[in-house]
Scaffold this motif. Sequence first.
Motif, mmCIF file in Angstrom:
data_model
loop_
_atom_site.group_PDB
_atom_site.id
_atom_site.type_symbol
_atom_site.label_atom_id
_atom_site.label_comp_id
_atom_site.label_asym_id
_atom_site.label_seq_id
_atom_site.Cartn_x
_atom_site.Cartn_y
_atom_site.Cartn_z
ATOM 1 N N GLU A 47 -0.297 2.510 14.560
ATOM 2 C CA GLU A 47 -0.238 3.232 13.300
ATOM 3 C C GLU A 47 -1.081 2.485 12.270
ATOM 4 O O GLU A 47 -0.753 1.375 11.874
ATOM 5 N N MET A 52 -3.462 2.173 -0.711
ATOM 6 C CA MET A 52 -4.068 2.769 -1.904
ATOM 7 C C MET A 52 -3.888 1.871 -3.121
ATOM 8 O O MET A 52 -3.082 0.944 -3.107
ATOM 9 N N ALA A 53 -4.643 2.196 -4.163
ATOM 10 C CA ALA A 53 -4.626 1.378 -5.370
ATOM 11 C C ALA A 53 -3.204 1.160 -5.880
ATOM 12 O O ALA A 53 -2.865 0.097 -6.381
ATOM 13 N N THR A 54 -2.363 2.176 -5.720
ATOM 14 C CA THR A 54 -1.017 2.094 -6.277
ATOM 15 C C THR A 54 -0.071 1.273 -5.408
ATOM 16 O O THR A 54 1.063 1.028 -5.790
ATOM 17 N N LEU A 56 0.872 2.275 -2.392
ATOM 18 C CA LEU A 56 1.400 3.155 -1.348
ATOM 19 C C LEU A 56 0.468 3.092 -0.134
ATOM 20 O O LEU A 56 -0.733 2.882 -0.281
ATOM 21 N N THR A 57 1.034 3.260 1.047
ATOM 22 C CA THR A 57 0.184 3.340 2.233
ATOM 23 C C THR A 57 0.275 4.749 2.802
ATOM 24 O O THR A 57 1.332 5.362 2.784
ATOM 25 N N GLU A 58 -0.851 5.231 3.290
ATOM 26 C CA GLU A 58 -0.908 6.582 3.842
ATOM 27 C C GLU A 58 -1.466 6.512 5.251
ATOM 28 O O GLU A 58 -2.552 5.975 5.470
ATOM 29 N N THR A 59 -0.696 7.035 6.205
ATOM 30 C CA THR A 59 -1.118 6.987 7.608
ATOM 31 C C THR A 59 -2.404 7.772 7.799
ATOM 32 O O THR A 59 -2.567 8.860 7.248
ATOM 33 N N ARG A 60 -3.313 7.204 8.578
ATOM 34 C CA ARG A 60 -4.549 7.919 8.902
ATOM 35 C C ARG A 60 -4.520 8.246 10.383
ATOM 36 O O ARG A 60 -4.575 7.353 11.236
ATOM 37 N N ALA A 61 -4.440 9.552 10.678
ATOM 38 C CA ALA A 61 -4.346 9.990 12.069
ATOM 39 C C ALA A 61 -5.612 9.612 12.832
ATOM 40 O O ALA A 61 -5.559 9.145 13.970
ATOM 41 N N ASP A 62 -6.792 9.810 12.189
ATOM 42 C CA ASP A 62 -8.054 9.539 12.900
ATOM 43 C C ASP A 62 -8.180 8.058 13.249
ATOM 44 O O ASP A 62 -8.526 7.703 14.367
ATOM 45 N N SER A 64 -5.741 5.884 13.567
ATOM 46 C CA SER A 64 -4.706 5.512 14.539
ATOM 47 C C SER A 64 -5.117 5.947 15.945
ATOM 48 O O SER A 64 -4.970 5.201 16.907
#
Lengths: 230, 389
Positions: A47, A52-54, A56-62, A64
Amino acid sequence: MRQYLFFFVIAAALLLSACGTTQTKVTTNEFVAKPDAITLIYTPNVELSVLMATGLTETRADWSTSGQENITNSLKTALANRSGGIIVRDRNETQTARQVQLVKLTDAVLQTSLQYDYYGRGLPTQKDQYSRSIGPGAINLAGDSGAKYSLMVLARGSYQSGGKVAMNIAMAALGGPVQFGGQNLYAALIDLETGDIVWSNLATAAPDADMRDPGGADKLVQSLLKDFPL
Amino acid sequence: MIKYLVSTLIALTLFTTSAYAQSRPEDQSTDEAGLWYKMDKYEQALKNSGAVIDDPELNAYVRRVTCDITGQEACDKLRIYIIQEPIFNASMAPNGMMTVYSGLLLRSENEAQMACVLGHEYGHFAEKHSLEGWRRAKSTSQWMIGLQFAAAFAGLPPEMGQVINQVGSLLFYRYNRGQETEADTIGFNLTAKADYHADECANVWKNLISENENSSFKSKRRRGKWFNPYSTHPLPKDRINELEALAASYSSGQKTGRDNHIAAITPYLENWMKAELLARDFDSNIYLFEQLKARGFPPGMADYYVGEAYRLRKEEGDRARAVAMWEKAMTQEGVPASVHRALAEHYRKKDRKADALASYQTYLAQSPQAEDRELILAYINRLNKQLAN
C-alpha cells in the motif's frame, strides 16, 4: 532572509540524506536451513500513498499496483538462482479456506512482529528471543506444492507531494514540525513445518530504491534479501 | 406548508434523477481509485471472515429485497455481506461492498423496514459519499492549515490554532450529517417507489428509540436525545421528522413483506437472540424479545429467551420470573429444546429430583446432538441413583 535560507538548507539536507537501512532478525528457536527446499512466494501486500501538504495520506492504486508487480518480479529474479525452487502465488487467488485463514494469520503475525520487534515497543518476555510463529498448521499453505518455506512480504510507504515539500520548507522556516514520507519493505521467511518465522528483515528504502520503478525495486529487494538464509 | 412543499420538491427531484450505478474508476492515479484499492483489500479480508453468514437462502433474501428497490443494473454492482453481529447497523463502501449486520435483520419488522436501510446504504454508494467525504476532508484540512498559518503570521495566540481545528472538524461532522440525510431520502424514495408502505422508514427509527429507552444503561437511554455537534448522524427524532414529511408527500403502497421477512429470519432467530444476550443489556433484550413475539415470531422461542434474560439479569424476583416464562414457553409454538434443560436445572436446584430427571431426559430426547450431552447424562445417572435410594 538569511535565516530562511539556513532552514531551507537544513530541510533540503534532511530530504536528501535519508539512506537505506535494514534490520535482520533470525529466530532464536531451533532452525536448520533446508537448502534444496522449495519456497512459496506470496505476492506482496503493498500500500503506497501520497503524503499531502496537510499531513493526510491518500492511497495511490497505480503506485501500489506497480509496486506489487515490481517487488514480485525483483523477488523472482533475486531468488531464481538459489538451489531450491520458487513458486509464486497470488495472495488473492482462490485457495482452500484453511490457506486463506493462514495468509490472514500471517499478515497479523507480521504486523505484530513489526510493532513489537521492530518499532521499539519490545515486550518484556521477548527481550532475549525472537520467537514468532504461525504454528505448525502452516504446512497447509504448501498444499501439494511440496514447498518447505514461504516468504511473505509487506510494503508500506508514502511519498511527499509537491505541496508537502513546500510545506516542510515553510514549516522548517517557522520552526514548526516537518514530516517526510518513507517506504519500508518487510519480509518474513516461514518454515512451513514449524510455522516459525525463521528470518525476517525490515528494509527502509534509500532515495534511489523506489519500488514504483523496476530498477528501484531491484535495489530495495537486494537490501531486503541481504543475509537471506536460503 | 413550506416544509411540506420543500419535501415534495426533494421527493420529485430524487424520483426523476433516479440513483445510478457506479463503475470501477478507470484512471488508477485518482483519489477515487485509491479508495477502491483500499476497500478491495478490506473486502478480500472480510470475504473470508468467520463472521460472514454465507447461507445461500438468507443471502438470496437480502439480495432480492435490495435488487427490488435499486433495480437490477445497480444491484449487479453491489456485493452484500451479512455479518453475524448483534448490533443494529449496516455499511456501504465506495467499491460496492455492502455489509448488513444480523442485528439489523433481527430488528426489522418486515421487508419494507429492511429496504429503507439497505436503500439508505445504497444511496451512499450511488452518490459517491465516501469520495465526496474524503475530498471534503482534504479541502477542510487545507483551509485549516491556511488559516493557522495566517493566524501565526498575524501573531495570534496558539489557542487560535485549536479554535480553527475545532471549527473545521465541527463543519466536517455537519457535512457528514448532511450526507446521512441525503441517504435517508434516497432510501425512502427507493423503498416507496418499490410500492412498500411509506410509513415504514420512520418506524425503523421509532423502534430503535423505544429499544434504547428500555435499556439497562443510562448512557444508552440518553443516546440520541440531544443534539451533539460531533455526531456523524442526525438525531433519530430528526430523521423521523424528515421521513414522515416525505411519507406525507407520497401516496403510499400497501406492501410491507412482513411474512416473507419472518420466514427468512426465523431459522436464525434462536442464534441471534442468544447473541443479543451477550451485551448484557437485559432490559432492552426483554423489550426486544417481547416485540419480536408481537411481530409474529414463534412465541415459545421468544418467551424462552425472555426467561433467559431474567435468569441472567439476577434482580430480586428474576428467578421466579424466568421460571414463569419458561413454563409459559412450554405451552407455546416454537419452543426450543433448551427450555427443558433450563427447567431441569431449576428443578435440580430446588431438589425436585423427579421433575429434574424428566426434564433432562426430554432435553436429550429432543436434542440428541447437544454439546453438553455428556454432562446431562452424568446428571441423569446421579438423579437415577438418588431416586432409587
